[in-house]
Design a protein around this motif. Structure first.
Motif, PDB file in Angstrom:
ATOM      1  N   SER A  70      74.432  54.478  47.759  1.00 39.28           N
ATOM      2  CA  SER A  70      73.593  53.547  48.522  1.00 39.28           C
ATOM      3  C   SER A  70      74.255  53.294  49.865  1.00 39.28           C
ATOM      4  CB  SER A  70      73.422  52.222  47.766  1.00 39.28           C
ATOM      5  OG  SER A  70      74.677  51.584  47.598  1.00 39.28           O
ATOM      6  N   HIS A  71      73.433  53.156  50.910  1.00 42.07           N
ATOM      7  CA  HIS A  71      73.940  52.903  52.257  1.00 42.07           C
ATOM      8  C   HIS A  71      73.590  51.475  52.658  1.00 42.07           C
ATOM      9  CE1 HIS A  71      74.408  57.195  52.232  1.00 42.07           C
ATOM     10  NE2 HIS A  71      74.936  57.190  53.436  1.00 42.07           N
ATOM     11  N   GLU A  72      74.632  50.685  52.916  1.00 41.92           N
ATOM     12  CA  GLU A  72      74.442  49.299  53.304  1.00 41.92           C
ATOM     13  C   GLU A  72      75.632  48.873  54.156  1.00 41.92           C
ATOM     14  OE1 GLU A  72      74.597  46.780  49.862  1.00 41.92           O
ATOM     15  OE2 GLU A  72      75.859  48.193  48.779  1.00 41.92           O
ATOM     16  N   THR A  73      75.493  47.722  54.791  1.00 44.06           N
ATOM     17  CA  THR A  73      76.590  47.175  55.591  1.00 44.06           C
ATOM     18  C   THR A  73      77.618  46.537  54.659  1.00 44.06           C
ATOM     19  OG1 THR A  73      75.082  46.754  57.434  1.00 44.06           O
ATOM     20  CG2 THR A  73      77.194  45.598  57.445  1.00 44.06           C
ATOM     21  N   GLY A  97      78.047  52.093  54.237  1.00 42.34           N
ATOM     22  CA  GLY A  97      78.457  52.949  53.131  1.00 42.34           C
ATOM     23  C   GLY A  97      78.083  52.339  51.800  1.00 42.34           C
ATOM     24  N   ASP A  98      78.653  52.906  50.744  1.00 40.68           N
ATOM     25  CA  ASP A  98      78.426  52.453  49.383  1.00 40.68           C
ATOM     26  C   ASP A  98      79.527  51.438  49.038  1.00 40.68           C
ATOM     27  OD1 ASP A  98      78.630  52.390  46.410  1.00 40.68           O
ATOM     28  OD2 ASP A  98      76.993  53.844  46.564  1.00 40.68           O
ATOM     29  N   ARG A 135      84.942  49.919  47.473  1.00 39.98           N
ATOM     30  CA  ARG A 135      85.814  49.010  46.718  1.00 39.98           C
ATOM     31  C   ARG A 135      86.856  49.809  45.932  1.00 39.98           C
ATOM     32  NH1 ARG A 135      85.369  43.786  44.863  1.00 39.98           N
ATOM     33  NH2 ARG A 135      83.259  43.651  45.748  1.00 39.98           N
ATOM     34  N   VAL A 136      86.418  50.926  45.327  1.00 39.69           N
ATOM     35  CA  VAL A 136      87.354  51.773  44.585  1.00 39.69           C
ATOM     36  C   VAL A 136      88.432  52.330  45.513  1.00 39.69           C
ATOM     37  CG1 VAL A 136      87.561  53.904  43.255  1.00 39.69           C
ATOM     38  CG2 VAL A 136      85.649  52.365  42.836  1.00 39.69           C
ATOM     39  N   VAL A 137      88.017  52.758  46.711  1.00 41.24           N
ATOM     40  CA  VAL A 137      88.983  53.304  47.674  1.00 41.24           C
ATOM     41  C   VAL A 137      90.020  52.248  48.051  1.00 41.24           C
ATOM     42  CG1 VAL A 137      89.248  54.184  50.013  1.00 41.24           C
ATOM     43  CG2 VAL A 137      87.392  55.020  48.595  1.00 41.24           C
TER      44      VAL A 137
END
Length: 293
Positions: free
Chosen positions: A205-208, A243-244, A249-251
């Motif tokens: 999903s693409h979001e701010t 981005g997703d 968050r995982v990164v």
């Protein structure tokens, strides 16, 4: 009788003069008029009037013939130019027809290649989806199957540490601690495999995404795990991206978690999350003053 004789004589002279004048003047003029009519009607500029004398009438006929010659030459030049133009038009038309045929052939070839490429993309996509599903199933199966024996290792090692620690020498205690730490590390790897299998099953999903807020939340969580440590987090303000959020968050969890782990030997550590410019692009960077690789 004298008057009649004079009149007859005058009539004869007039008749002779008129006949001669008709032959010398009227006939050439009539002939010139007929030729002009023929030229006008048939557009035949090759006809010429016959010159009978060198007087004014002869000059007129000569000028008329010269005019016909000029018109004939111009008409020939125009006809030649017309023929040349028609030839060029024919050649250009043929070239355009060949170009159109070639363009249609190229378009058909491009369409065929596009269809073939789309088919290959579909096949490759199907293969990738199948491979991803197999990888997900493998990761889930491995993580699930390994968790049971790992729990046994962790449980028995915990029992040894709790009930039989005084019966082991220092080396035995060290080895048991290493077994315990390795089992915990393996549990983390299994959790990572499960997380990977869940992540790959979800759509992007693409979001701010507010990376500053994410990083500060994770910094607070890391502090809660080891409150006795003195670690300075320097997190820049206003770091947002498209981005997703789940994958970002995982990164950040991995990068900040590594920075937290590799600065554990410092009494006062520093972990920074900021941006730098590289090649005209904004790059997001996690820095720490811990040990290197």
């Amino acid at each position: 009788a004298i008057v009649v004789g004079v009149m007859l004589a005058s009539f004869c002279v007039a008749f002779v003069l008129s006949s001669k004048l008709q032959r010398v003047i009227s006939e050439p003029i009539l002939q010139l008029a007929k030729i002009a009519q023929v030229v006008s009607a048939e557009k035949n500029y090759a006809i010429r009037a016959v010159k009978h004398s060198d007087d004014e009438l002869g000059f007129l006929i000569e000028g008329f013939n010269g005019m016909l010659t000029q018109i004939q030459e111009r008409d020939a030049a125009l006809q030649s130019a017309h023929d040349e133009l028609e030839k060029r038009v024919e050649q250009r038309t043929k070239a355009l027809q060949e170009e159109i045929i070639e363009r249609k052939r190229v378009e058909r070839e491009i369409q065929r290649l596009n269809e073939e490429l789309e088919q290959r993309v579909l096949q490759r996509t199907a293969q990738l989806e199948a491979a991803n599903k197999e990888l997900e199933a493998f990761a889930y199966s491995v993580s699930h199957d390994l968790r049971a024996p790992l729990r046994s290792i962790g449980g028995f090692s915990q029992v040894l540490l709790k009930n039989y620690l005084d019966k082991l020498d220092a080396r035995g205690q060290h080895y048991l601690q290493r077994v315990r730490a390795a089992s915990q590390r393996m549990g983390e790897l299994i959790d990572d495999l499960l997380s990977l299998s869940r992540v790959t099953r979800m759509d992007l999903s693409h979001e701010t995404v507010d990376l500053t807020a994410l990083a500060r939340t994770m910094a607070a969580e890391l502090r809660d795990t080891q409150p006795h440590r003195q670690v300075e987090f320097v997190i820049a303000d206003g770091l947002t991206v498209q981005g997703d959020e789940r994958l970002l968050r995982v990164v950040l969890e991995n990068l900040l978690g590594n920075a937290w782990k590799f600065t554990s030997t410092h009494p006062r550590a520093r972990i920074e999350f900021a941006t730098v410019q590289q090649g005209g692009k904004k790059v997001y960077v996690v820095r720490d003053d811990g040990v290197g690789f």
